[in-house]
Scaffold this active site. Structure first.
Site, PDB file in Angstrom:
ATOM      1  CG  HIS A 187      -2.006  -1.086   1.069  1.00  0.00           C
ATOM      2  ND1 HIS A 187      -3.112  -0.981   0.257  1.00  0.00           N
ATOM      3  CD2 HIS A 187      -2.073  -2.310   1.656  1.00  0.00           C
ATOM      4  CE1 HIS A 187      -3.825  -2.092   0.361  1.00  0.00           C
ATOM      5  NE2 HIS A 187      -3.216  -2.912   1.190  1.00  0.00           N
ATOM      6  CB  THR A 188       4.294   2.032  -0.224  1.00  0.00           C
ATOM      7  OG1 THR A 188       4.782   0.767  -0.712  1.00  0.00           O
ATOM      8  CG2 THR A 188       4.246   1.987   1.295  1.00  0.00           C
ATOM      9  CB  SER A 243      -7.668 -21.649 -17.838  1.00  0.00           C
ATOM     10  OG  SER A 243      -7.003 -21.985 -16.639  1.00  0.00           O
ATOM     11  CG  LEU A 266       1.452 -15.804  -4.067  1.00  0.00           C
ATOM     12  CD1 LEU A 266       1.899 -17.257  -4.162  1.00  0.00           C
ATOM     13  CD2 LEU A 266       2.468 -14.995  -3.262  1.00  0.00           C
ATOM     14  CB  SER A 287      -2.965 -15.492 -10.040  1.00  0.00           C
ATOM     15  OG  SER A 287      -4.120 -14.921  -9.449  1.00  0.00           O
ATOM     16  CD  GLU A 290      -5.098  -6.533 -11.521  1.00  0.00           C
ATOM     17  OE1 GLU A 290      -5.350  -6.765 -10.325  1.00  0.00           O
ATOM     18  OE2 GLU A 290      -4.273  -7.184 -12.162  1.00  0.00           O
ATOM     19  CG  ASP A 306       0.696  -6.863  -7.938  1.00  0.00           C
ATOM     20  OD1 ASP A 306       1.524  -6.647  -7.037  1.00  0.00           O
ATOM     21  OD2 ASP A 306      -0.519  -7.029  -7.720  1.00  0.00           O
TER      22      ASP A 306
END
Length: 351
Positions: A28-29, A60, A115, A117, A146, A158
């Site tokens: 959260h930085t 998938s 993580l 995804s 995103e 990310d």
């Protein structure tokens, strides 16, 4: 991020591979232009695609329904079904490829565990669809994908970790300058990701609320990247003061953690992780009972220097810094991870 070609004319079939990430410290930085310290991990999402269709169609083994996105009839990515197809649609909206393709998604990145995804899927899909550019260019496009797909105002950590990974190194990221400095992981250190078993979905969490609170705090004290703890203590509103205190103190912890890694001081690095978790729990309020209990158990484990929740919180995983070979029995699952190289695309066959 690397590109490998087999020679010849235009590619017909490509294999794009993007790693997940675990953030060692600094959560959260990123969206306030601060510092973060992730590694790209040796768990990957792969998109194998045969190019040449006027749509994108991916299946998938982890999803019941296919992701099908038209190139000719643009739609709001956030409205696409099934839900996982929204990330594919977001990438299509950003890349705007001339041709689509049909293919398969395979992943070893645990889904919904914190993580990244979704970022790995976005990066792999973008590369498979022919997006070119620097690791930062690709990361920024996938960050926006995103955001429009999920409605979550995420930072760039990310995606940038996935595109910029360096084997054997953590990544000190300056999220204002958008620079990445690889820092070697000290010898003898082991990084373990431990699943709390509590799945999370950021779109239905308080992620957006927390981001809005940091923005409100910045209207009072200016950039949290530049603010001091003394500045923060002048904020009268208790929630805003605590949110800002986490960001300011976490930025300092990230820089101290990077220095501890450079000097090989795992004890100091572990202590900073414990402080970070307490701040995320008490000041930013993104931890859960399950994560708190897991971190307590992990930090009491012989050979563990420190542990903390990783990612945005609200469930997911804890990350552990331990001596090599330490026995980790906590959580519902645990993965020893290594710092890996960033995303790549390989041309499997040429037309």
């Amino acid at each position: 991020m690397t590109t490998v070609t087999s020679g010849g004319a235009d590619p017909v079939t490509v294999l794009a591979r993007a790693p997940g990430r675990v953030n060692l410290i600094g959560d959260h930085t990123d969206y306030t232009g601060g510092y973060v310290f992730p590694i790209a991990i040796d768990r990957y999402t792969e998109v194998e695609m045969e190019r040449g269709t006027p749509w994108v169609e991916l299946v998938s083994a982890d999803e019941e329904d296919a992701a099908i996105v038209s190139l000719d009839d643009p739609v709001d990515p956030a409205s696409v079904e099934p839900a996982w197809a929204r990330y594919v649609a977001g990438v299509v909206a950003m890349v705007r490829p001339d041709t689509g393709g049909r293919g398969f998604v395979r992943t070893t990145v645990p889904i919904g565990a914190g993580l990244s995804s979704s970022a790995a899927l976005e990066v792999a899909t973008a590369l498979a669809l022919g997006l070119e550019g620097t690791p930062l260019d690709v990361a920024l496009a996938c960050q926006r994908a995103e955001q429009i797909a999920s409605g979550v105002p995420c930072g760039v950590m990310d995606q940038l970790a996935s595109t910029s990974g360096v084997e054997g190194h953590a990544l000190l990221m300056d999220c204002r300058a958008l620079t990445v400095e690889p820092v070697p992981v000290p010898g003898g250190a082991e990084i373990v990701v431990v699943d709390s078993g509590q799945r999370r979905k950021l779109a239905t969490s308080f992620y957006g609320v927390r981001r809005a609170q940091t923005e409100d705090a910045e209207t009072l004290v200016g950039s949290l990247r530049e603010a001091t703890l003394a500045d923060v203590e002048q904020i009268a509103h208790d929630d805003l003061r605590r949110r800002a205190r986490h960001v300011v103190s976490e930025n300092a912890r990230v820089l101290a953690f990077a220095e501890a890694f450079r000097s090989g001081d795992l004890v100091a690095a572990g202590a900073l992780m414990v402080q970070s978790h307490a701040s995320l729990r008490d000041d930013f309020e993104v931890s859960t009972t399950a994560l708190d209990e897991l971190v307590d158990e992990l930090t009491a484990t012989p050979g563990v220097h420190g542990a903390r929740l990783t990612g945005a919180g609200f469930g997911g995983c804890a990350v552990v810094l331990a001596e090599r070979g330490a026995r980790i029995d906590a959580g519902v699952d645990a993965w020893r991870v290594r710092a890996s190289a960033g995303a790549s695309v390989t041309v499997l066959s040429d037309g």
